[in-house]
Every structure is written in C-alpha cells, then in structure tokens.
Write an enzyme that holds these catalytic residues in place. Structure first.
Site, PDB file in Angstrom:
ATOM      1  CD  GLU A 179      -3.198  -1.139   1.952  1.00  0.00           C
ATOM      2  OE1 GLU A 179      -3.285  -0.264   2.826  1.00  0.00           O
ATOM      3  OE2 GLU A 179      -4.089  -1.998   1.755  1.00  0.00           O
ATOM      4  CD  GLU A 302      -3.289  -6.183   3.067  1.00  0.00           C
ATOM      5  OE1 GLU A 302      -4.214  -5.495   3.549  1.00  0.00           O
ATOM      6  OE2 GLU A 302      -2.089  -5.899   3.173  1.00  0.00           O
TER       7      GLU A 302
HETATM    8  O1  AHR Z   1      -4.952  -6.173   6.942  1.00  0.00           O
HETATM    9  C1  AHR Z   1      -4.928  -5.008   7.695  1.00  0.00           C
HETATM   10  C2  AHR Z   1      -4.296  -3.849   6.949  1.00  0.00           C
HETATM   11  O2  AHR Z   1      -5.102  -3.485   5.866  1.00  0.00           O
HETATM   12  C3  AHR Z   1      -2.953  -4.099   6.333  1.00  0.00           C
HETATM   13  O3  AHR Z   1      -1.920  -3.951   7.241  1.00  0.00           O
HETATM   14  C4  AHR Z   1      -2.880  -3.029   5.276  1.00  0.00           C
HETATM   15  O4  AHR Z   1      -2.076  -3.400   4.189  1.00  0.00           O
HETATM   16  C5  AHR Z   1      -4.330  -2.820   4.880  1.00  0.00           C
HETATM   17  O5  AHR Z   1      -4.663  -1.489   4.874  1.00  0.00           O
END
Ligand code: AHR
Length: 499
Positions: A179, A302
């Site tokens: 991110e 994710e």
């Molecule tokens: O999964 C929780 C968080 O969500 C992670 O650390 C981040 O990459 C995303 O914003």
C-alpha cells in the site's frame, strides 16, 4: 418441507478445461497485528500451551489441514516499518519497537526471520515476504534477500549460519512495498513506479533461487495507479497487487457489526463482497493493454470482510467475529478469483488468526475454527485443478428492492479426472434447486459431498459452542446420467465431487 422458490440452471463443459487454478489463490496472511502472531500463532517455547519451537500445536495442526500454499508476512502496514535485522540473533538481545500502526503496542521482535521460516516449515507452506520500501532502503532489502537465499560464502550468509540456519532458504514470493499509496509511504503512482524499479533491480536471484516480484497495487477502484505502475515498471514485475476489503455498510467509519445482525447487514455484506468481480475485471483489462499475454499476475494479496472491532477490544487489533455470512463472502470471493484465474494467480485472505476474517480464533489456550475456515477446507479441491467453463443462469435474491444472484459456483477437474463443484446459496431464507448439466463427461458417481449451513444469518462459532457452523454430509442431490440436481438450503455452501 419448505417449498423450493426458484430454479437455477448450470452447464459445465467438462471436456474443455480452461486454465489451471493456481493453489496460491488460497494464500493466507499473518501480520504482526493484534493477537494474530503473538498469542495466536506464537506463544514462545516456555508457554504452558503445547507448542513446537514456540508455535502453538493446536493452531498449526488446524492450519496444516488447509494445505495453505503461501503465507504472507510480516505485513501489511507493519512491513513498511519493519527492519529485518531487528528480528535475528538471540531473542533477548533484540530491540523493542513500537507497532505504530496497530495499537501502539511494544514489538519485541520475538518472531523474526528464522521463527517465521520455521512456521512455514511447520505448515508446509511457502513464504511470501513483504519487504520494507516505505522506511527502508534498497540496500537493507537487498541484504535481506542475500541473508535468506545465498548459499555461498558471504558475511550475510555466514551470519545466517551463525544464527542457526546452515542452508539457504527457498523464497519465491517477494513483495516490494505494501500500500505504497497509503501506509507504505503515501506516494504518487509515478514516484512508486520509479522506486519499484530501483528496489527490484537490487532484489537479486542467488544460488538458483528465483524471486517472484510483486509490486504494490492499489485498492478497490483506483485504476490510474495500476495503469501507471504497469506501464512504467511492468517489465520488471511478476505481479501487481490489488487489495479489496468488504465493508458491509460501505462506510469505513462505521463498518457494521460482525455478530448480532439481521438480514439487512447480511445482504449488504454479500453484495459488497461481490464487487470484487468488477475490481478484478477492470484492473485486469487495464493490464491487458500492456500485457496482453497475461504474464503479469494480479495478486489479490489482501481481501476479506472488515467489520467494526468487537466491543471492549483494542480497536487497533482488528478483532471481529466470523459468521456464516463471512463464510459465504469467502466462497463467493473464491469463486470470483477462480473465474479470473487466468490473471489472478496469487491471493491472500486477511488474516489467518484472530485478525479480520480469520480462519482461527484463540482465547488463552482455547481455539476454534471459524465458518470461513471450513470454506477454505472445502475449496482445497480446486488447488491446482483445471477451471471448467460454467454457464450459470441464477435466480435473484432480492432484499428491499436490491438484487444479487442467489447462486455462485466454481467447477474444476483435478489430475485424477474428478470434477468438483462448489456451490453457494446466498439467499437468507429460501432454499434453491440447482440443475447442473455436465457435458463432455461420463462421470456417474458422487465421490464427496459436504455442506456448511447455519440456523441464522449471523450464526457464529464461540468457545462454548465451537461447532454451531460446521460441515455436515450433504445428501440432498440426485444424479441421473449427466444431470445433477442439487437442493441447497438457505445460506449454505456445498462441495461435491463427481467421478
Ligand atoms: O490487513 C490489515 C491492513 O489493511 C494491512 O496492514 C494493510 O495493508 C491494509 O490497509
């Protein structure tokens, strides 16, 4: 008996396999966040909780059964403030840092590179290392690669040996930033593309190890980031990531509860989850412009449902319950990722234990398997199987004037020739009949059939009632020649094998 409300038809072309569904779509994610790593996976060698080299046996045993293909670590946002040298050498000498993203708690670095790699051995899974770009340097990252993967004579390789690991590790998946548009450094796409190229240049292949380099992509619908990064740095990457979290209300400030909710929140969660299809399709279409052969993967590293934290918990720990709704978000999302598996070859649900949409919840020495765990268990049949073309004509599930399809499914054929179907009935109240025509196959026997269902839309497993949502044998089908008829109760998912 409840009358079946709708007719759904499905046609499968068993003799026209498409592409392989990479098992890496079924990856997991274990960030240093809340009690995901500390308490959930790691308790330390001196704990009363039975463990192997510090990792709890009950959790490892349960996860091992899922045949997890890869495990992402150490973040997430944590990765861009993680300095790998903090986590090597004698534990008592390791520094204490502050986990600024997740609750401002102390990070004692008890789990570092060697411990994490031991965990991957215990789980028989591949590591996916997420390297620090935001607060690190190319040199720091290059040294980590050398430390882990160089088998020859160098100061770093010898330091690894001094720390107990003689042989270089095999490490394939290597994320370059996380991110980077947000917690990973708040960068612009063009700036990140430059930085990506710079870091990727120094992430070398040593001793026969081949890194599979994953660039940080955007989340949801920021297609501009994907376009810029793939256009400017695509030739140096194996994959670019996409993050998408299902927020039931669509509002990050008030996401909605993970338990004690009604049909409105159930429907909203499922509907938001289905948006993954559009995001994957559109990011992939942009990638087609620069990579029509689909060499670069879209790594959905994710995903999952993100609700309000449970009351009386540290909001930075992202603790939530896990209901049958969440299990169906998992099954429908996995169907979407399978459908796009010509482009999506890696994915990681967030996160494995105690955090967000977890497989396992722990409380002291107790643990339970969540409804989502059982979906990952069912979907093992698709690991590395061939995707089969599936035409689905589904009834609608309508709630307060909004519609979603009542049925979602994946069909695949494994090496032994068995056809596996996973079918979800998303409807909160109505059972569904599904007629499946299997073309191009003389399969005439059911080899496996299990169902996950529940008595309420918000049904969860608790430490006092850990099997409220648990798999049962599924018998409500008929198979005549090449026509299979399935009768699915409301809010259920099945796995069925035909051979
Ligand atoms: O999964 C929780 C968080 O969500 C992670 O650390 C981040 O990459 C995303 O914003």
């Amino acid at each position: 008996m409840i009358p079946l409300k709708a007719q759904n038809t499905m046609t499968i072309n068993a003799d026209q396999p498409q592409n392989k569904i990479s098992r890496h779509i079924y990856g997991q994610f274990s960030e240093h966040l809340g009690t995901g790593m500390y308490g959930g996976l790691w308790v330390g060698e001196d704990s009363d909780i039975p463990n192997t080299d510090g990792f709890r046996d009950d959790v490892v045993e349960a996860l091992k059964a899922l045949e997890i293909p890869n495990l992402r670590w150490p973040g997430g946002c944590f990765a861009d403030e993680y300095h790998w040298r903090d986590g090597i050498g004698p534990r008592e000498d390791r520094p204490t840092r502050i986990n600024t993203h997740w609750g401002m708690v102390e990070e004692h670095n008890e789990v570092g590179t060697h411990e994490f790699m031991r965990l991957t051995e215990l789980l028989d899974t591949e590591p996916y290392i997420s390297a620090n770009v935001g607060s690190g340097t190319p040199e720091e990252m290059a040294h980590w690669v050398e430390y882990m993967t160089y088998d020859g004579n160098s100061t770093l390789a010898n330091l690894r040996r001094e720390n107990g690991q003689e042989k270089a590790w095999d490490v394939k998946f290597w994320g370059i930033g996380n991110e980077s548009w947000g917690c990973g450094g708040n960068m612009e796409a063009g700036y990140y593309a430059d930085l990506y190229r710079r870091y990727a240049t120094f992430a070398k292949d040593y001793s026969g190890n081949e890194l599979y380099k994953i660039a940080s992509g955007f989340s949801d619908d920021n297609y501009g980031w994907t376009e810029t990064v793939v256009e400017q740095a695509g030739w140096m990457m194996d994959a670019i990531s996409l993050h998408y979290y299902t927020i039931p209300t669509g509002n990050w400030e008030q996401k909605g509860p993970s338990k004690d909710f009604g049909e409105g929140m159930y429907f909203a969660g499922l509907k938001q989850g289905l948006a993954m299809d559009e995001y994957v399709s559109r990011h992939s279409t942009i990638m087609d412009k620069y990579d029509p052969e689909k060499r670069i993967s879209l790594a959905v590293d994710e995903w999952g449902i993100w609700t309000d934290p449970l009351p009386d918990t540290n909001p930075g720990f992202l603790q939530q319950q896990n209901s049958v709704r969440d299990a169906l978000i998992a099954s429908t999302t996995l169907d979407i990722l399978n459908k796009h598996s010509d482009r999506v070859r890696l994915a990681n649900i967030a996160q494995t234990v105690n955090v967000l949409q977890a497989m396992i919840l722990t409380d002291g020495n107790r643990m339970l398997k969540t409804p989502t765990y059982h979906v990952f268990d069912f979907y093992r049949v698709h690991h590395d199987a061939m995707l089969l073309p599936l035409h689905l004509d589904a009834a609608n599930y309508t709630y307060e004037g909004e519609h979603i399809p009542a049925i979602s499914a994946t069909a695949s054929r494994d090496e032994a020739g068995t056809i596996h179907l996973t079918v979800t009935n998303l409807h909160a109240t109505d059972p569904q009949e599904v007629t499946v025509n299997i073309l191009g196959s003389d399969a005439d026997e059911i080899s496996e059939s299990r169902i996950l269902s529940a008595d309420a839309v918000d049904a969860v497993n608790t430490f006092d009632n850990p099997d409220r949502v648990a798999p049962q044998s599924f018998e409500d089908y008929t198979l005549n020649d090449d026509e299979l008829t399935l009768r699915l109760p409301s809010k259920s998912v099945i796995v069925i094998g035909v051979e």
